[in-house]
Write a protein that holds these residues in place. Structure first.
Motif, mmCIF file in Angstrom:
data_model
loop_
_atom_site.group_PDB
_atom_site.id
_atom_site.type_symbol
_atom_site.label_atom_id
_atom_site.label_comp_id
_atom_site.label_asym_id
_atom_site.label_seq_id
_atom_site.Cartn_x
_atom_site.Cartn_y
_atom_site.Cartn_z
ATOM 1 N N ARG A 1 0.804 -1.225 0.000
ATOM 2 C CA ARG A 1 0.000 0.000 0.000
ATOM 3 C C ARG A 1 0.840 1.280 0.000
ATOM 4 N NH1 ARG A 1 -5.410 0.173 1.055
ATOM 5 N NH2 ARG A 1 -6.459 -1.855 1.187
ATOM 6 N N TRP A 2 2.139 1.149 -0.038
ATOM 7 C CA TRP A 2 3.015 2.330 -0.021
ATOM 8 C C TRP A 2 3.436 2.680 -1.448
ATOM 9 C CZ3 TRP A 2 4.129 5.046 4.423
ATOM 10 C CH2 TRP A 2 3.769 4.432 5.620
ATOM 11 N N SER A 3 3.256 3.946 -1.812
ATOM 12 C CA SER A 3 3.657 4.415 -3.141
ATOM 13 C C SER A 3 4.971 5.185 -3.102
ATOM 14 C CB SER A 3 2.565 5.307 -3.735
ATOM 15 O OG SER A 3 2.357 6.455 -2.920
ATOM 16 N N LYS A 4 5.466 5.451 -1.910
ATOM 17 C CA LYS A 4 6.731 6.163 -1.751
ATOM 18 C C LYS A 4 7.629 5.350 -0.819
ATOM 19 C CE LYS A 4 4.580 10.787 -1.966
ATOM 20 N NZ LYS A 4 4.397 12.062 -1.223
ATOM 21 N N ALA A 5 8.914 5.581 -0.919
ATOM 22 C CA ALA A 5 9.856 4.952 0.001
ATOM 23 C C ALA A 5 9.577 5.453 1.412
ATOM 24 C CB ALA A 5 11.292 5.266 -0.400
ATOM 25 N N ALA A 6 9.514 4.543 2.353
ATOM 26 C CA ALA A 6 9.235 4.894 3.738
ATOM 27 C C ALA A 6 10.286 4.271 4.645
ATOM 28 C CB ALA A 6 7.845 4.388 4.139
ATOM 29 N N ARG A 7 10.369 4.798 5.853
ATOM 30 C CA ARG A 7 11.254 4.198 6.844
ATOM 31 C C ARG A 7 10.944 2.711 6.963
ATOM 32 N NH1 ARG A 7 10.081 6.591 12.415
ATOM 33 N NH2 ARG A 7 8.583 4.868 12.606
ATOM 34 N N ALA B 1 -2.176 -10.597 25.482
ATOM 35 C CA ALA B 1 -2.851 -9.846 24.418
ATOM 36 C C ALA B 1 -2.264 -8.445 24.319
ATOM 37 C CB ALA B 1 -4.354 -9.775 24.692
ATOM 38 N N SER B 2 -2.655 -7.735 23.265
ATOM 39 C CA SER B 2 -2.295 -6.323 23.118
ATOM 40 C C SER B 2 -3.315 -5.643 22.223
ATOM 41 C CB SER B 2 -0.882 -6.159 22.529
ATOM 42 O OG SER B 2 -0.831 -6.680 21.201
ATOM 43 N N VAL B 3 -3.414 -4.326 22.355
ATOM 44 C CA VAL B 3 -4.277 -3.507 21.505
ATOM 45 C C VAL B 3 -3.442 -2.341 20.985
ATOM 46 C CG1 VAL B 3 -6.347 -2.086 21.351
ATOM 47 C CG2 VAL B 3 -6.344 -4.129 22.811
ATOM 48 N N ASP B 4 -3.324 -2.239 19.661
ATOM 49 C CA ASP B 4 -2.548 -1.168 19.029
ATOM 50 C C ASP B 4 -3.467 -0.345 18.145
ATOM 51 O OD1 ASP B 4 0.458 -1.835 19.634
ATOM 52 O OD2 ASP B 4 -0.515 -3.737 19.173
ATOM 53 N N ARG B 5 -3.320 0.985 18.217
ATOM 54 C CA ARG B 5 -4.179 1.887 17.450
ATOM 55 C C ARG B 5 -3.310 2.726 16.509
ATOM 56 N NH1 ARG B 5 -9.274 2.956 19.135
ATOM 57 N NH2 ARG B 5 -9.081 5.204 18.720
ATOM 58 N N TYR B 6 -3.747 2.828 15.250
ATOM 59 C CA TYR B 6 -2.982 3.509 14.205
ATOM 60 C C TYR B 6 -3.863 4.576 13.551
ATOM 61 C CZ TYR B 6 -0.267 -0.785 14.696
ATOM 62 O OH TYR B 6 0.459 -1.842 15.194
ATOM 63 N N ARG B 7 -3.338 5.791 13.473
ATOM 64 C CA ARG B 7 -4.084 6.896 12.867
ATOM 65 C C ARG B 7 -3.818 6.933 11.361
ATOM 66 N NH1 ARG B 7 -6.366 10.630 15.983
ATOM 67 N NH2 ARG B 7 -5.984 12.340 14.525
ATOM 68 N N LEU B 8 -4.877 6.816 10.590
ATOM 69 C CA LEU B 8 -4.780 6.872 9.128
ATOM 70 C C LEU B 8 -5.042 8.305 8.686
ATOM 71 C CD1 LEU B 8 -6.867 3.636 8.401
ATOM 72 C CD2 LEU B 8 -4.408 3.832 8.808
ATOM 73 N N ASN B 9 -4.135 9.191 9.039
ATOM 74 C CA ASN B 9 -4.374 10.624 8.852
ATOM 75 C C ASN B 9 -3.705 11.160 7.586
ATOM 76 O OD1 ASN B 9 -1.663 10.628 9.590
ATOM 77 N ND2 ASN B 9 -2.049 11.335 11.673
ATOM 78 N N LYS B 10 -3.826 12.462 7.406
ATOM 79 C CA LYS B 10 -3.280 13.098 6.219
ATOM 80 C C LYS B 10 -1.768 12.946 6.130
ATOM 81 C CE LYS B 10 -6.945 16.596 5.824
ATOM 82 N NZ LYS B 10 -7.253 18.050 5.859
ATOM 83 N N SER B 11 -1.094 13.026 7.262
ATOM 84 C CA SER B 11 0.366 12.884 7.261
ATOM 85 C C SER B 11 0.778 11.518 6.730
ATOM 86 C CB SER B 11 0.922 13.080 8.674
ATOM 87 O OG SER B 11 0.687 14.391 9.136
ATOM 88 N N LEU B 12 0.008 10.489 7.090
ATOM 89 C CA LEU B 12 0.312 9.143 6.614
ATOM 90 C C LEU B 12 0.082 9.052 5.104
ATOM 91 C CD1 LEU B 12 1.153 6.303 7.648
ATOM 92 C CD2 LEU B 12 -1.291 5.754 7.757
ATOM 93 N N ARG B 13 -0.986 9.662 4.645
ATOM 94 C CA ARG B 13 -1.257 9.647 3.200
ATOM 95 C C ARG B 13 -0.183 10.407 2.437
ATOM 96 N NH1 ARG B 13 -6.539 10.463 5.167
ATOM 97 N NH2 ARG B 13 -6.535 12.668 4.579
ATOM 98 N N ARG B 14 0.247 11.538 2.968
ATOM 99 C CA ARG B 14 1.313 12.306 2.304
ATOM 100 C C ARG B 14 2.622 11.527 2.269
ATOM 101 N NH1 ARG B 14 -1.072 16.879 5.005
ATOM 102 N NH2 ARG B 14 0.427 16.637 6.718
ATOM 103 N N ALA B 15 2.808 10.665 3.260
ATOM 104 C CA ALA B 15 4.017 9.834 3.298
ATOM 105 C C ALA B 15 3.975 8.707 2.279
ATOM 106 C CB ALA B 15 4.216 9.259 4.696
ATOM 107 N N GLY B 16 2.804 8.513 1.653
ATOM 108 C CA GLY B 16 2.708 7.522 0.587
ATOM 109 C C GLY B 16 1.843 6.329 0.882
ATOM 110 N N PHE B 17 1.147 6.321 2.035
ATOM 111 C CA PHE B 17 0.313 5.163 2.376
ATOM 112 C C PHE B 17 -1.098 5.350 1.825
ATOM 113 C CE2 PHE B 17 -2.543 2.654 5.046
ATOM 114 C CZ PHE B 17 -1.914 1.419 4.997
#
Length: 290
Positions: free
Chosen positions: A148-154, A177-193
């Motif tokens: 899902r990444w269109s740009k090189a990412a870390r 167990a664990s619960v992890d939450r990820y923000r699908l925000n504008k910064s992530l989209r600009r990073a290429g996701f």
């Protein structure tokens, strides 16, 4: 009260449950008593990334035994003792970083006492299972989302784009167990996701992550903690010898010795709205008994 000028020595990264220690300072903290010792086997809540709860345990003084109600990080520059809420980042020069064991206020413990600290084995194991499963699931998630990444990412420890490290908002370790939450925000989209259609394919995403985890658990990949020293703020690294690669993640928590100890690991996903920002939540559960 003489405050220590060195960090607490911690033995839990080596898997220790018990430690002989000397009380360096005792101070009231709300309705508790904060007891600072020169060393400890009790894992505290981390001040910088409080994902793993503190160990349960006891402090023994002669024939007396006191329940450790919580364990948190404290800090001092030689003046005031700051417990829990720190005014500086851990590792700041000129400061000592300490483990404060919180006991009931009527505990008869004093500076200079020689004590034994013991973490509860069942609680430690359950949280260690949850934390190890969390790291493995994060790496498997990064692999599943790599397309899902269109740009090189870390990159993560295995060379996949590090979705977990880039998008993580919070992580909570629970027993097995664990619960992890990820923000699908504008910064992530600009990073290429590209999150297009992600919410409609959560079942497929879970199946992909589960398949990778099954491979790694089936290989009984070995796990260890590497550390540069025994002080509380010394750098520690989770190392997992996965098939064809060694994964390394900075981590101050506790872990089991192999992925095989987790039993079957399963993940599930939801997407929620947080003030207009989609949030992907991953819940990871390990079948192993604590």
């Amino acid at each position: 009260m003489g405050l220590p000028d060195t960090d607490t020595i911690v033995t839990y990264p080596a898997g220790d449950l018990r430690a002989e220690a000397r009380v360096l300072a005792v101070a009231p903290h709300g309705d508790r008593l904060a007891v600072i010792t020169d060393r400890t086997s009790v894992h505290p809540v981390d001040a910088a990334w409080p994902d793993q709860p503190a160990d349960a345990g006891v402090l023994r003084l002669g024939a007396r035994e006191y329940a450790i109600r919580d364990a948190v990080v404290a800090a001092t520059d030689g003046g005031e003792l700051h417990v829990g809420a720190l005014p500086v980042r851990p590792g700041t020069e000129g400061w000592s970083f300490l483990v404060a064991h919180l006991l009931d206020a009527d505990a008869d413990v004093h500076e200079g006492d020689e004590v034994e600290l013991e973490a509860d084995a069942a609680t430690r194991r359950a949280l260690s299972i949850g934390h190890t499963a969390c790291h493995a699931a994060s790496l498997a998630l990064n692999r599943a989302l790599a397309g899902r990444w269109s740009k090189a990412a870390r990159e993560d420890a295995l060379g996949s784009p590090d979705f977990d490290g880039i998008a993580i908002a919070s992580s909570q370790i629970q027993p097995s167990a664990s619960v992890d939450r990820y923000r699908l925000n504008k910064s992530l989209r600009r990073a290429g996701f590209d999150a297009t259609g992600l919410a409609d394919g959560l079942g497929e995403l879970a199946a992909s992550v589960d398949a990778t985890l099954a491979e790694w658990v089936g290989a009984d990949a070995r796990v260890r903690i590497e550390r540069v020293g025994d002080d509380l703020t010394d750098r520690r690294t989770w190392v997992c010898e996965l098939p064809h690669a060694s994964a390394r993640i900075p981590c101050g928590g506790t872990h089991v010795d192999s992925l095989g100890e987790l039993g079957a690991v399963r993940v599930s996903f939801t997407v929620e709205d947080d003030g207009g920002t989609p949030v992907l939540e991953m819940t990871t559960r390990a079948a192993a008994s604590a």
